[in-house]
Scaffold this active site. Structure first.
Site, PDB file in Angstrom:
ATOM      1  N   ARG A 173     -24.891  -7.966 -40.478  1.00 20.89           N
ATOM      2  CA  ARG A 173     -24.966  -7.316 -39.503  1.00 20.89           C
ATOM      3  C   ARG A 173     -23.926  -8.057 -38.583  1.00 20.89           C
ATOM      4  O   ARG A 173     -23.810  -8.972 -38.268  1.00 20.89           O
ATOM      5  CB  ARG A 173     -26.628  -8.023 -38.511  1.00 20.89           C
ATOM      6  CG  ARG A 173     -27.627  -7.624 -38.568  1.00 20.89           C
ATOM      7  CD  ARG A 173     -28.344  -8.522 -37.458  1.00 20.89           C
ATOM      8  NE  ARG A 173     -29.972  -8.749 -37.584  1.00 20.89           N
ATOM      9  CZ  ARG A 173     -30.654  -9.108 -37.221  1.00 20.89           C
ATOM     10  NH1 ARG A 173     -30.667  -9.880 -36.156  1.00 20.89           N
ATOM     11  NH2 ARG A 173     -31.881  -8.530 -38.123  1.00 20.89           N
TER      12      ARG A 173
ATOM     13  N   ASP B 126     -20.238  -8.264 -36.519  1.00 18.87           N
ATOM     14  CA  ASP B 126     -20.420  -7.316 -34.637  1.00 18.87           C
ATOM     15  C   ASP B 126     -19.311  -6.590 -34.665  1.00 18.87           C
ATOM     16  O   ASP B 126     -18.113  -5.947 -35.702  1.00 18.87           O
ATOM     17  CB  ASP B 126     -19.375  -8.606 -34.479  1.00 18.87           C
ATOM     18  CG  ASP B 126     -20.385  -9.920 -34.926  1.00 18.87           C
ATOM     19  OD1 ASP B 126     -21.569 -10.062 -34.346  1.00 18.87           O
ATOM     20  OD2 ASP B 126     -19.513 -11.272 -34.497  1.00 18.87           O
TER      21      ASP B 126
ATOM     22  N   TYR C 135     -17.151 -12.108 -48.267  1.00 20.52           N
ATOM     23  CA  TYR C 135     -16.328 -11.739 -46.634  1.00 20.52           C
ATOM     24  C   TYR C 135     -15.149 -11.766 -47.638  1.00 20.52           C
ATOM     25  O   TYR C 135     -14.564 -12.845 -48.350  1.00 20.52           O
ATOM     26  CB  TYR C 135     -16.429 -12.103 -45.336  1.00 20.52           C
ATOM     27  CG  TYR C 135     -18.094 -11.751 -44.915  1.00 20.52           C
ATOM     28  CD1 TYR C 135     -17.756 -10.740 -44.105  1.00 20.52           C
ATOM     29  CD2 TYR C 135     -19.194 -12.706 -45.428  1.00 20.52           C
ATOM     30  CE1 TYR C 135     -19.349 -11.048 -42.775  1.00 20.52           C
ATOM     31  CE2 TYR C 135     -20.593 -12.629 -44.017  1.00 20.52           C
ATOM     32  CZ  TYR C 135     -20.346 -10.853 -43.602  1.00 20.52           C
ATOM     33  OH  TYR C 135     -21.099 -11.014 -42.810  1.00 20.52           O
TER      34      TYR C 135
ATOM     35  N   ARG D 259     -15.290 -16.225 -39.061  1.00 20.41           N
ATOM     36  CA  ARG D 259     -14.364 -16.452 -38.299  1.00 20.41           C
ATOM     37  C   ARG D 259     -13.784 -17.712 -37.592  1.00 20.41           C
ATOM     38  O   ARG D 259     -12.948 -18.032 -37.098  1.00 20.41           O
ATOM     39  CB  ARG D 259     -14.716 -15.128 -36.526  1.00 20.41           C
ATOM     40  CG  ARG D 259     -14.778 -13.757 -37.807  1.00 20.41           C
ATOM     41  CD  ARG D 259     -15.144 -12.481 -36.313  1.00 20.41           C
ATOM     42  NE  ARG D 259     -14.854 -12.991 -35.177  1.00 20.41           N
ATOM     43  CZ  ARG D 259     -14.982 -12.491 -33.662  1.00 20.41           C
ATOM     44  NH1 ARG D 259     -16.496 -11.101 -33.991  1.00 20.41           N
ATOM     45  NH2 ARG D 259     -14.965 -12.798 -32.696  1.00 20.41           N
TER      46      ARG D 259
END
Lengths: 246, 246
Positions: free
Chosen positions: B50, B52, B111, B198
C-alpha cells in the site's frame, strides 16, 4: 558587458518551443524575463538549438550578455529562483569570451529520442516518451539507421518550414538501443535540419514495425523528397542532450 | 470466479496513495471503477503493497476476482482503456490460482528511491525524485546503509500510523549508487513497515550531508525510538519496483 554561458535543462511540455512566440510561452521568454527581473536589462538569450513545442532539453547551451556586475554562481542561483514556476533549470553558468556564441560556435549537437514499446499508455512518462504499441524490431531499426550515416541531402527528413540554406548535413551517429521495453535512438551531428531527428526516428519506427525494410530508409533518403517520409515522430520523446564547442 | 494477477505501473502524484480514501482519488479506486465499468462487478483490487500519497509504482502486483468470462489479454486492454485519464497502466495480466494473494503470497518487495543531487530544482522529474542541494557523500551513505541490513527492530524507522503487529523486519538489501548527479537507493525485504524506506533514506541523506556519521544510523536503529529519526524523505522519489512470489 559580460557574456555568460548557461547549461539549461527544461521540460518542453508547457512551452511552444525554445524560441519566443507571440501566441504562447517559450523557454527563451522564461529565461529572458528572469534575466530582466534580476538585472533590469532586456537581454536576448541565445541557444545552441531551437527545439520545437513539446521537445525537452537535458543540456541545452545558451548565452546572454549582462552589464550588471554579478558572479556566474549568483546569476545561476538568481535565474533558478526567478524562472519558477516554469520547468526550466540552469545547471551551470560560466563567463565566456565576447565572441563565444551558443549557436554559431557550436560544432556538435546530440539528441536522444525515447520510445516506450508497449501496449499500455504512459503514466509518469506521459509527454516524455513516445509510446509505440507495435513490437519494434530494433535490429532492423539499427540497419535502417546505418543507411542515414554520413553526408547526405536530407530533404526527405526536413520540415517544409526549415530555414536552413542547405539540406545537406553530415550525420555522425544514429544508434538504436533497447533495454526492456525502452528503445532509445541517439543522434549526433554538427547540426540538424528542422524536424530531422523526429523524421528519422519516425521512419526507423516504421522499419521496426515491419512496414518498411531497412533499405526503404536509404531509398527515401535518395529520393530527396519530403513526400517519401513515412511518419514524423511526436515531439514528446525528443531530448536535446548536449552541444559541443571547440 | 477467476482470479487475475495484474502488474501495475502508476504515477503517484495525483493520488492519495494506493488505498481507497474517502477524501481523494486512489489507485485502488481507479482500478476498481475500471473493473466495474467492464464487468458490472464490484470487485476489490488487492495490491502487494500500500503505497502512500505521491509514491509511484513501476511494477506493483495486484489481484482481482471476476465472474464475467474474459481473457487476461482482453481484461488488460479493457482496464487500460477504462482507467484513463488516471495515470495507471496495467502492464501484464494472467490467471492465477484462487489462493494466490497479491499481498499475503508475496515473499519479497523491492523499492527504489531517486535523488537528484544538485542545486537547481527539477523540471521534467518534478514529483518523481527528491532534489537535494547539499552535495551527498554516497560512500558515507553506503556505510550507513550497511548498518541497517539484517533482522532488526525498526521502530525508529516506522510511522506512528504503522499497523504492523511487529516492528521487526529483515532488510535484505539497501544499496546506494551514484551516476552523475543521480543518487539511487535500492531496498529489498520480505516486507517493510509503514514509512520505513522513506525514513531510512532520510537518515542516509542526513549522513550524506555530513550531519550524521554512518554510526549514527546504527545508534538510531539501536535506540528503537521514533524520536531519533533524522528526517523522513518526501514521497516524490519513491518507486515500488517489484514483488516476488514463490
Amino acid at each position: 558587458m559580460t557574456r555568460f554561458a548557461l547549461l539549461v535543462e527544461y521540460d518542453g511540455r508547457p512551452f511552444m518551443g525554445w524560441q519566443r512566440q507571440a501566441h504562447g510561452p517559450s523557454v527563451q521568454q522564461a529565461l529572458e524575463e528572469a534575466v530582466f527581473a534580476i538585472t533590469g536589462e532586456k537581454a536576448a538569450v541565445h541557444a545552441s538549438g531551437r527545439t520545437d513545442a513539446g521537445v525537452h532539453a537535458l543540456g541545452m547551451r545558451a548565452h546572454v550578455d549582462i552589464a550588471k556586475p554579478i558572479t556566474p554562481f549568483r546569476l545561476m542561483e538568481a535565474l533558478n529562483a526567478r524562472v519558477r514556476p516554469a520547468p526550466v533549470a540552469v545547471l551551470a553558468c560560466e563567463v565566456v569570451a565576447d565572441d563565444w556564441h551558443a549557436r554559431f560556435s557550436c560544432i556538435g549537437r546530440s539528441y536522444e529520442y525515447r520510445i516506450v514499446n508497449r501496449r499500455a499508455t504512459l503514466t509518469h512518462e506521459k509527454g516524455l516518451a513516445w509510446q509505440v504499441a507495435h513490437p519494434l524490431d530494433t535490429d532492423a531499426m539499427a540497419a535502417g539507421a546505418a543507411q542515414l550515416l554520413g553526408r547526405h541531402d536530407f530533404t526527405t527528413f526536413r520540415s517544409a518550414h526549415c530555414q536552413a540554406d542547405s539540406p545537406v548535413r553530415t550525420l555522425d551517429r544514429l544508434e538504436v538501443a533497447r533495454i526492456g521495453d525502452r528503445v532509445t535512438v541517439r543522434a549526433a551531428a554538427r547540426s540538424f535540419l528542422h524536424h530531422q531527428v523526429r523524421s528519422m526516428v519516425g521512419c526507423l519506427v516504421h522499419v521496426g514495425m515491419g512496414r518498411w525494410t531497412p533499405d526503404d530508409v536509404g531509398a527515401a533518403l535518395a529520393a530527396q523528397d519530403r513526400q517519401r517520409l513515412a511518419l514524423n515522430a511526436p515531439p514528446d520523446g525528443l531530448f536535446f542532450v548536449s552541444a559541443a564547442y571547440p
